[in-house]
Design a protein around this motif. Structure first.
Motif, PDB file in Angstrom:
ATOM      1  N   ASN A 336       1.063  -1.236  -0.085  1.00 32.08           N
ATOM      2  CA  ASN A 336      -0.170  -0.044   0.078  1.00 32.08           C
ATOM      3  C   ASN A 336       0.841   1.025   0.009  1.00 32.08           C
ATOM      4  OD1 ASN A 336      -1.975  -1.794   0.302  1.00 32.08           O
ATOM      5  ND2 ASN A 336      -2.688  -1.124   2.516  1.00 32.08           N
ATOM      6  N   VAL A 337       0.497   2.133  -1.064  1.00 31.17           N
ATOM      7  CA  VAL A 337       1.372   3.301  -0.880  1.00 31.17           C
ATOM      8  C   VAL A 337       0.367   4.474  -1.359  1.00 31.17           C
ATOM      9  CG1 VAL A 337       3.728   4.502  -2.091  1.00 31.17           C
ATOM     10  CG2 VAL A 337       3.027   2.130  -2.394  1.00 31.17           C
ATOM     11  N   GLY A 344       7.293  12.563  -0.654  1.00 35.21           N
ATOM     12  CA  GLY A 344       7.983  12.693   0.587  1.00 35.21           C
ATOM     13  C   GLY A 344       9.592  12.328   0.380  1.00 35.21           C
ATOM     14  N   VAL A 345       9.414  11.053  -0.404  1.00 39.07           N
ATOM     15  CA  VAL A 345      10.845  10.502  -0.539  1.00 39.07           C
ATOM     16  C   VAL A 345      11.585  11.301  -1.591  1.00 39.07           C
ATOM     17  CG1 VAL A 345      11.845   8.443  -1.634  1.00 39.07           C
ATOM     18  CG2 VAL A 345      10.088   8.103  -0.106  1.00 39.07           C
ATOM     19  N   HIS A 396      16.548   3.661  -4.470  1.00 41.73           N
ATOM     20  CA  HIS A 396      17.113   2.995  -3.266  1.00 41.73           C
ATOM     21  C   HIS A 396      16.077   3.260  -2.176  1.00 41.73           C
ATOM     22  CE1 HIS A 396      19.280   3.404   0.477  1.00 41.73           C
ATOM     23  NE2 HIS A 396      19.659   1.991   0.185  1.00 41.73           N
ATOM     24  N   ASP A 397      15.928   4.954  -2.151  1.00 41.45           N
ATOM     25  CA  ASP A 397      15.047   5.234  -1.216  1.00 41.45           C
ATOM     26  C   ASP A 397      13.682   4.902  -1.049  1.00 41.45           C
ATOM     27  OD1 ASP A 397      16.462   8.437  -0.686  1.00 41.45           O
ATOM     28  OD2 ASP A 397      17.453   6.591  -0.321  1.00 41.45           O
ATOM     29  N   LEU A 398      13.076   4.787  -2.585  1.00 39.06           N
ATOM     30  CA  LEU A 398      11.692   4.216  -2.468  1.00 39.06           C
ATOM     31  C   LEU A 398      11.569   2.916  -2.179  1.00 39.06           C
ATOM     32  CD1 LEU A 398      10.533   5.635  -6.039  1.00 39.06           C
ATOM     33  CD2 LEU A 398       9.814   6.305  -4.050  1.00 39.06           C
ATOM     34  N   ASN A 403       9.393   0.190   0.169  1.00 38.46           N
ATOM     35  CA  ASN A 403       9.286  -0.848   0.118  1.00 38.46           C
ATOM     36  C   ASN A 403       8.580  -1.385  -1.352  1.00 38.46           C
ATOM     37  OD1 ASN A 403       9.899  -3.641   0.165  1.00 38.46           O
ATOM     38  ND2 ASN A 403       7.956  -4.050   1.628  1.00 38.46           N
ATOM     39  N   ILE A 404       8.938  -0.100  -2.288  1.00 36.91           N
ATOM     40  CA  ILE A 404       8.501  -0.306  -3.696  1.00 36.91           C
ATOM     41  C   ILE A 404       9.637  -0.193  -4.700  1.00 36.91           C
ATOM     42  CG2 ILE A 404       6.062   0.328  -3.549  1.00 36.91           C
ATOM     43  CD1 ILE A 404       6.766   3.090  -4.465  1.00 36.91           C
ATOM     44  N   SER A 405       9.519  -1.033  -5.879  1.00 40.28           N
ATOM     45  CA  SER A 405      10.621  -1.050  -6.754  1.00 40.28           C
ATOM     46  C   SER A 405      10.095  -0.373  -7.803  1.00 40.28           C
ATOM     47  CB  SER A 405      10.907  -2.221  -7.542  1.00 40.28           C
ATOM     48  OG  SER A 405      11.291  -3.155  -6.272  1.00 40.28           O
ATOM     49  N   ALA A 406      10.673   0.865  -8.192  1.00 38.25           N
ATOM     50  CA  ALA A 406      10.130   1.911  -9.303  1.00 38.25           C
ATOM     51  C   ALA A 406      11.012   2.026 -10.262  1.00 38.25           C
ATOM     52  CB  ALA A 406       9.616   3.091  -8.415  1.00 38.25           C
TER      53      ALA A 406
END
Ligand code: DLL
Length: 430
Positions: A336-337, A344-345, A396-398, A403-406
């Motif tokens: 969930n995002v 924010g990230v 990396h931050d995301l 916990n999402i790979s974008a």
């Protein structure tokens, strides 16, 4: 200054007594004058006389946007049309808009609650307020307009759009207070800068922003670029529009006009009330509205309530920033995002500006998320290694924070879409 000290600093007992009395009369009004509510209350076995304490409010069935759609356009009004003096509307869940109406008393109350927030933001009758929300069916412009006028401020009803003209007016008319969405405030600052205007030298000192959320990082950026104090304001047409709640200059939660709106937080799945401080869906009941009284309206907005007295001296219940909507929450590969979390990230990464777009699509059976974000400095485009570094950092931050790979794409400064109203940052193509 506090606009209405008797209410804004009242004891809990006094506020609750007002709320209970008004809840009873609102339910009675709904029961007697709106067939939709009579049917729903009868089906739930609830009578207007049943309300002994405020906790009894949970006996009332919820109202949702679909109920407004089913009663389109005027069937939820509790007064004859001759007593309705204004109509506004917002987007519906499907084609037709959600229509809302106001009696003269409703408009007077609306101006009162907005005047409280303007005062809380530090505005006075000395202020020159530029209203850059569109004067349309949207409640933003008219709501702030009459509240600021009640306070005695000078209103510039410039409406939305035509950014060059906004900036000229801001300079020439000596605007001290700006009303807009936060994303438009940033855009104004950007265009002004491009025109060679030192925005810090403008007389502007207060921003009353709302209609959409923004992160603390984005607020800090707006405050810095325009050299102002920016307060956040929340509301929704179904309840009144802006004026439902807003920040004071302490900027630690939005003060709710509790004598007119009763707020509950419920668990978004079970719809059972949650204790103070716990996040959930905000449910609001109007306590004094005549034209469109509304019972337990599910806002779909996720927040929590803050009951402690604020440092400003007001005792009114506050609500935290909206964390997202139950219906804009993205579920990406089961995670969930909220778009605001992605923002924010991004804004914590050096070299990245506040303009971004999120695209969610399917890659085979898997969800895929792409984030396009603007660089602040075009010269970075010349350095492949610098670009790679930034992309890597965002990815990396995301991943570590959300916990999402974008997939991350960096875009040239000023290449992504700008919005004059609410920013539309997410495109869900799934
Ligand atoms: O946006 C009313 C408003 C106008 C409030 C101007 C403040 C300033 P609607 O068009 O009906 O009304 O949209 C209501 O917008 O349920 C939230 O999801 C979102 N929203 C409004 N203010 C905020 C905010 C106006 N400060 C919907 N933060 C609401 C986050 C907001 N979301």
């Amino acid at each position: 200054m506090i606009w209405n000290e008797g209410i804004e600093c009242a004891s809990r007992e006094k506020i609750e007594a007002i709320q209970l009395e008004r809840l009873r009369s609102t339910v009675e009004n709904c029961y007697n004058n709106v067939p939709h509510y009579k049917k729903k209350l009868d089906a739930a076995g609830v009578k207007p006389g049943d309300f002994k304490t405020l906790a009894d409010i949970t006996k009332i069935p919820f109202t949702e946007k679909d109920d407004l759609r089913a009663n389109y356009p005027y069937k939820l009004f509790a007064v004859p049309m001759k007593d309705v003096v204004r109509i506004h509307a917002s987007s519906g869940t499907t084609g037709k808009p959600t229509v809302v109406g106001y009696t003269q008393n409703d408009l007077d109350m609306w101006a009162e609650v907005v005047a409280r927030l303007a005062c809380a933001a530090g505005a006075t009758s000395e202020d020159i307020a530029q209203i850059s929300f569109g004067y349309t069916l949207f409640t933003g412009a008219f709501g702030l307009h009459y509240g600021l006028e009640k306070l005695g401020a000078t209103i510039i009803p410039i409406s939305g759009g035509n950014t060059d003209r906004q900036i000229n007016v801001m300079e020439d008319f000596g605007t001290t207070l700006l009303v807009s969405t936060p994303s438009y405030a940033l855009y104004l600052a950007e265009v002004a800068k491009k025109k060679g205007i030192d925005t810090k030298k403008l007389p502007l000192k207060i921003g009353m922003f709302g209609g959409e959320g923004h992160t603390e990082q984005m607020r800090a950026q707006i405050e810095k670029e325009l050299d102002i104090i920016a307060t956040e304001n929340y509301g929704l047409s179904e309840i009144i529009g802006p004026g439902t709640s807003g920040e004071c200059t302490v900027k630690d939660g939005m003060h709710i006009a509790e004598d007119h709106f009763y707020c509950e937080i419920v668990d978004k799945d079970t719809l059972e009330p949650v204790p103070y401080g716990e996040p959930g869906e905000m449910v609001i009941t109007s306590l004094s509205k005549e034209a469109l009284p509304i019972l337990r309206y599910r806002t779909k907005d996720i927040t929590w309530l803050i009951p402690e007295k604020c440092k400003c001296g007001r005792t009114s219940m506050r609500m935290a920033k909206i964390q997202g909507r139950t219906d804009d929450m993205l579920i990406i590969r089961g995670v969930n995002v909220f778009p605001s979390q992605i923002e924010g990230v991004l804004l914590d990464v050096e070299g990245i500006g506040p303009h971004y777009e999120i695209i969610v699509k399917k890659d085979g059976v898997m969800d895929k998320i792409e984030v396009m974000v603007e660089l602040v400095d075009a010269s970075l485009l010349e350095s492949f290694s610098a670009l790679e570094e930034i992309e890597k950092k965002i990815k990396h931050d995301l991943f570590t924070i959300l916990n999402i790979s974008a997939d991350v794409h960096l875009a040239e400064p000023e290449s992504l879409k700008r919005f004059e109203g609410k920013a539309q940052r997410v495109t869900d193509l799934r």
